[in-house]
Design an enzyme around this catalytic site. Structure first.
Site, PDB file in Angstrom:
ATOM      1  N   ASP A   1       0.867  -1.173   0.000  1.00  0.00           N
ATOM      2  CA  ASP A   1       0.000   0.000   0.000  1.00  0.00           C
ATOM      3  C   ASP A   1       0.907   1.227   0.000  1.00  0.00           C
ATOM      4  O   ASP A   1       2.129   1.101  -0.092  1.00  0.00           O
ATOM      5  CB  ASP A   1      -0.954  -0.007   1.201  1.00  0.00           C
ATOM      6  CG  ASP A   1      -0.215  -0.069   2.538  1.00  0.00           C
ATOM      7  OD1 ASP A   1       1.028   0.060   2.553  1.00  0.00           O
ATOM      8  OD2 ASP A   1      -0.873  -0.257   3.582  1.00  0.00           O
TER       9      ASP A   1
ATOM     10  N   SER B   1      -0.509 -10.193  -1.840  1.00  0.00           N
ATOM     11  CA  SER B   1      -1.696  -9.838  -1.053  1.00  0.00           C
ATOM     12  C   SER B   1      -1.994 -10.837   0.053  1.00  0.00           C
ATOM     13  O   SER B   1      -2.917 -10.640   0.824  1.00  0.00           O
ATOM     14  CB  SER B   1      -2.917  -9.725  -1.969  1.00  0.00           C
ATOM     15  OG  SER B   1      -2.770  -8.629  -2.829  1.00  0.00           O
TER      16      SER B   1
ATOM     17  N   SER C   1      -6.066 -12.700   3.779  1.00  0.00           N
ATOM     18  CA  SER C   1      -5.321 -11.869   2.838  1.00  0.00           C
ATOM     19  C   SER C   1      -5.109 -10.477   3.435  1.00  0.00           C
ATOM     20  O   SER C   1      -5.595 -10.172   4.520  1.00  0.00           O
ATOM     21  CB  SER C   1      -6.078 -11.773   1.509  1.00  0.00           C
ATOM     22  OG  SER C   1      -7.351 -11.188   1.708  1.00  0.00           O
ATOM     23  N   TYR C   2      -4.408  -9.628   2.699  1.00  0.00           N
ATOM     24  CA  TYR C   2      -4.034  -8.297   3.199  1.00  0.00           C
ATOM     25  C   TYR C   2      -5.284  -7.528   3.617  1.00  0.00           C
ATOM     26  O   TYR C   2      -6.232  -7.389   2.838  1.00  0.00           O
ATOM     27  CB  TYR C   2      -3.281  -7.534   2.111  1.00  0.00           C
ATOM     28  CG  TYR C   2      -2.608  -6.286   2.605  1.00  0.00           C
ATOM     29  CD1 TYR C   2      -1.664  -6.340   3.616  1.00  0.00           C
ATOM     30  CD2 TYR C   2      -2.916  -5.043   2.057  1.00  0.00           C
ATOM     31  CE1 TYR C   2      -1.038  -5.190   4.078  1.00  0.00           C
ATOM     32  CE2 TYR C   2      -2.295  -3.889   2.507  1.00  0.00           C
ATOM     33  CZ  TYR C   2      -1.354  -3.973   3.517  1.00  0.00           C
ATOM     34  OH  TYR C   2      -0.744  -2.834   3.967  1.00  0.00           O
ATOM     35  N   PRO C   3      -5.314  -7.025   4.874  1.00  0.00           N
ATOM     36  CA  PRO C   3      -6.568  -6.458   5.392  1.00  0.00           C
ATOM     37  C   PRO C   3      -6.806  -4.988   5.062  1.00  0.00           C
ATOM     38  O   PRO C   3      -7.789  -4.423   5.507  1.00  0.00           O
ATOM     39  CB  PRO C   3      -6.417  -6.642   6.906  1.00  0.00           C
ATOM     40  CG  PRO C   3      -4.950  -6.559   7.145  1.00  0.00           C
ATOM     41  CD  PRO C   3      -4.276  -7.119   5.922  1.00  0.00           C
TER      42      PRO C   3
END
Length: 862
Positions: free
Chosen positions: A119, A153, A335-337
């Site tokens: 991100d 991810s 997975s990526y939160p």
């Protein structure tokens, strides 16, 4: 063989990635900072054999701050913070020595692969790592590429290996957008916060907030809460009337009908309708309609929806929920939160994710049916282009995750299964009746296919009373017709879930920062979290928002911050210039700041109504050294002493109790001493209010008590009560707590080490003599005659706390129980000064004492 350095965002993440890529064939060792491990293995990289070193940082390596004097609230005009004050990048956590650690591991490496979170914040950390490591890495040969970025991810074998096979480059524009946000928030937030904190805390004694902070995102967030509060306060209930009718389709059953007019606000009109309908004896069926309706399965789960559900249904605050989600992610369960996307990519392995859940007893049957009969394509949601929706990546049990971890994982899993389940279908029957000239309706629902509501039962269609079979023209006897008097009710306070929705709608914060802003307004005592996780503004929060509205509504409305967020996103996309956005935004807020300062009287008028002036607050405690009148102790945060005659305010140590210290006075300024204590299991020390705020000696800093004062003869000073160097920290000195008897103790004046000794002794005094072995000050002890450890009838003994065999069994090392981590206790930066060191003949402590001596003492105490 090339050496490849790989860096992840957290130690646990680094270990998981290294295990996958090395297939478990790796060696691990601790890094020099003790917090990060290094995992090494050999393999292939870009077609060549390579030695891999996988390690991590612990979040941001660097943080933005003002340089030197601009961190002083007293010496700098807050207006200068908008443009004149230079900023610099400092290590986010100096104790971790992260830059040095990265340079040690990066020295001699040929390539670097960045495994930071995918991100904008992760991109920013990428460049922080590169700034530290590139200067010590081997220089590239010609145009050889040395910097790689892994995009992933989830922590699964497939995703990690795929990321390693498709390495990209870090995104400079996204990193710059984070730099811009950091600088804007620092300059704007600090300027407004410093000004209003100093202005209002200097005037009012019961604000009960140690920091009256302003934040470009925090303040609009508070504004939403106060706006709802204002609606509640200004709400005036209105009386209305509802006509309710019941019909009896069968002898022992009745059906309640809803009036088509819903309600009327005139009593006489309502009575007229009642009189008309009472004239009718039967209710006539005017129409019967049946429609098959669909309740759609949910969209794939993104961060904002997860936080909403966590607060509304699971009772977890947004920040707590985010911390749990991050832990589940680093452990490989989800997975990526952090994602704004609610649409699965076309190549997403939905069946593979579903198969992982086939053996969980809670939903195994539902999953097996879906796998055998075929899954439904998820609804088409919004693709933000960041990460896939939040999805379970491997099976888990309640025993594995426990408590809140399991509850959040269970919701994420049920939500995922629901997205590939069928829609819920039901048959809705609507019967329209006429009673005289008035129309009434009743509605019934019958589920024909439960679909996704089997896995998410809280979304199921509620069971309703079954409707009778009837046709147009049928007549039913009327059982009862009555008029109900009701009142309109005010809205309730905002829930966290509703606030998150408003913040997302108006562009306040990001999916990652929304929990932080909500947590901030709670910590600042601007709102309190009530039952049902509803946010009720405090007096301070209400007055601040009303004051901003009175002076400049744009300071609290979401419009300006929303526009800034759009500009920051344009920087991330490479469509806006970093420097131009920064300069333009700071210029706007600088103008607003000057207008705010000039108009502060408008907010002050509101403050006067809600809060008491300093002179009218607190209780008399100790005498002022200037006028010799009593100063008042103001207990509300930040606790302080105020002399109304001199109009002076003196700050005190926080998070402890303050009381008068035997009416003793400071020999330097004649102020009465006070005693600060963190409790019976903690530390305590006397302090002079004036010296605490105005250090009397060059080697003293603001905020020091008598246990750090270097006055050569004062009986309360470090010079007279210091015993020896601390056994744990480098710069601390163990100082006798002369108030602790009969449970005597000495405490480090830097860290939280407390040494208990000589319980039940009558007196303990620090001797002018020193120990021949360790140079610590000797202590003179008068023991209780009945409990003396000395031979015969002896009760007095003088010796070294560290070396004397008589004292060895009487000494116990502990750690003080601090009430709050912000206590000023950590390791100091100054060179510690022991009793008499460089001040009196026969100095007590040797500054060149070898480290192994300290290690031996520490081992002895343990």
């Amino acid at each position: 063989m090339r050496t490849v350095l790989m860096v992840a965002e957290k130690p646990s993440l680094a270990q998981s990635i290294a295990k996958i890529l090395s297939r478990g064939n790796m060696s691990s060792r601790k890094g020099l900072n003790g917090a990060c491990s290094v995992h090494e293995y050999t393999g292939s990289f870009i077609g060549q054999s390579a030695h891999f070193k996988m390690t991590s940082v612990c979040g941001h390596v660097m943080t933005l701050d003002f340089i030197g004097k601009y961190n002083s609230w007293d010496k700098v005009d807050p207006a200068e913070l908008f443009s004149k004050a230079p900023t610099e990048k400092k290590e986010a956590n100096p104790k971790l020595t992260m830059v040095k650690f990265l340079q040690v591991e990066g020295r001699g490496c040929d390539c670097i692969v960045l495994w930071l979170d995918c991100d904008k914040e992760g991109e920013n950390i990428c460049f922080e790592v590169l700034d530290a490591v590139l200067p010590v890495m081997n220089k590239p040969r010609g145009t050889e590429r040395t910097i790689y970025r892994a995009k992933f991810s989830s922590i699964t074998d497939t995703d990690i290996c795929n990321a390693m096979n498709h390495l990209g480059e870090p995104n400079r524009n996204e990193a710059l957008s984070v730099d811009a946000r950091q600088e804007l928030d620092l300059r704007i937030g600090c300027a407004f916060t410093r000004f209003q904190t100093k202005y209002f805390q200097g005037k009012y004694g019961n604000l009960d907030s140690s920091l009256i902070s302003f934040g470009p995102c925090q303040t609009p967030t508070l504004g939403f809460c106060v706006e709802r509060h204002d609606k509640i306060q200004s709400f005036k209930p209105e009386t209305y009337w509802v006509l309710q009718a019941k019909v009896n389709p069968e002898k022992e059953s009745s059906l309640t009908l809803d009036w088509d007019r819903v309600r009327v606000f005139d009593r006489e009109v309502a009575q007229m309708f009642l009189n008309i309908t009472k004239m009718a004896k039967e209710a006539k069926v005017e129409s019967v309609s049946k429609k098959e309706k669909v309740k759609q399965r949910p969209l794939a789960l993104n961060t904002v929806e997860m936080l909403r559900v966590a607060s509304a249904a699971l009772g977890m605050g947004p920040q707590h929920a985010m911390q749990i989600a991050e832990r589940l992610y680093t452990q490989g369960y989800i997975s990526y939160p952090r994602t704004e996307t609610t649409h699965y990519p076309e190549n997403f392995d939905l069946k593979g994710c579903l198969r992982q859940q086939a053996n969980n007893p809670y939903w195994a049957e539902t999953v097996k049916v879906l796998l055998s009969e075929g899954i439904n394509r998820p609804r088409k949601g919004h693709d933000a282009g960041d990460h896939p929706p939040i999805t379970p990546m491997r099976a888990a049990t309640e025993a594995e995750l426990g408590g809140d971890g399991w509850r959040l994982y269970e919701y994420i899993t049920r939500h995922f299964i629901a997205t590939v389940s069928a829609d819920c279908k039901y048959l809705q029957t609507t019967i329209s009746f006429s009673i005289g000239p008035e129309r009434f309706t009743c509605v019934g629902k019958v589920v024909t296919s439960p679909g996704f509501t089997e896995i998410m039962p809280w979304h199921s269609i509620p069971l309703e009373e079954s409707l009778p079979h009837c046709e147009k023209g049928d007549l039913f006897p009327i059982g009862e017709i009555k008029l109900l008097e009701k009142q309109t009710s005010p809205p309730d306070y905002l829930t966290e879930a509703e606030l998150i929705t408003l913040m997302e709608k108006h562009g306040i914060g990001t999916d990652a920062s929304i929990p932080v802003h909500i947590n901030n307004i709670c910590q600042r005592n601007y709102v309190t979290v009530e039952s049902g996780r509803r946010l009720k503004p405090t007096n301070l929060g209400i007055v601040l928002v009303h004051g901003y509205y009175k002076i400049d509504a744009e300071l609290v409305l979401p419009t300006i911050r929303s526009a800034v967020e759009k500009q920051l996103n344009l920087i991330a996309l490479g469509k806006a210039n970093y420097h131009q956005v920064l300069e333009h935004t700071l210029d706007i807020f600088k103008r607003k700041f000057h207008y705010f300062v000039d108009s502060i009287a408008g907010m002050d008028e509101l403050m006067e109504v809600s809060f008491s002036p300093l002179a009218a607050t607190g209780k008399p405690l100790s005498r002022c050294g200037k006028c010799h009148r009593f100063m008042k102790y103001i207990q509300a945060k930040p606790s302080r002493l105020h002399c109304s005659h001199c109009d002076d305010t003196y700050s005190l140590p926080q998070n402890g109790t303050i009381k008068l210290y035997k009416e003793l006075r400071c020999p330097l300024d004649d102020f009465e001493l006070v005693l600060w204590s963190s409790g019976s299991r903690g530390k305590s020390y006397p302090l002079c209010p004036y010296c605490y705020n105005h250090p009397p000696f060059r080697d003293m800093k603001k905020g020091m008590g008598c246990n750090e004062c270097t006055h050569p003869t004062c009986q309360h000073s470090l010079s007279m009560l210091g015993i020896g160097q601390c056994v744990e920290c480098e710069n601390g000195v163990l100082v006798l707590d002369s108030t602790s008897g009969p449970k005597w103790k000495m405490a480090c004046n830097k860290c939280n080490v407390v040494v208990h000794f000589f319980e039940n002794a009558h007196k303990v005094r620090v001797s002018p003599e020193t120990c021949d072995l360790c140079e610590a000050a000797l202590v003179d002890v008068d023991f209780n005659k009945a409990k003396s450890p000395l031979p015969g009838d002896e009760t007095q003994h003088s010796g070294c706390v560290f070396c004397d065999p008589v004292f060895q069994d009487l000494v116990e090392l502990k750690h003080a129980a601090m009430r709050h981590p912000m206590h000023r206790g950590g390791q100091g930066k100054r060179q510690g000064r022991g009793r008499g060191k460089g001040r009196r003949p026969g100095g007590r402590l040797n500054p060149k004492k070898p480290k192994d001596k300290m290690a031996a003492l520490a081992a002895y105490f343990v």
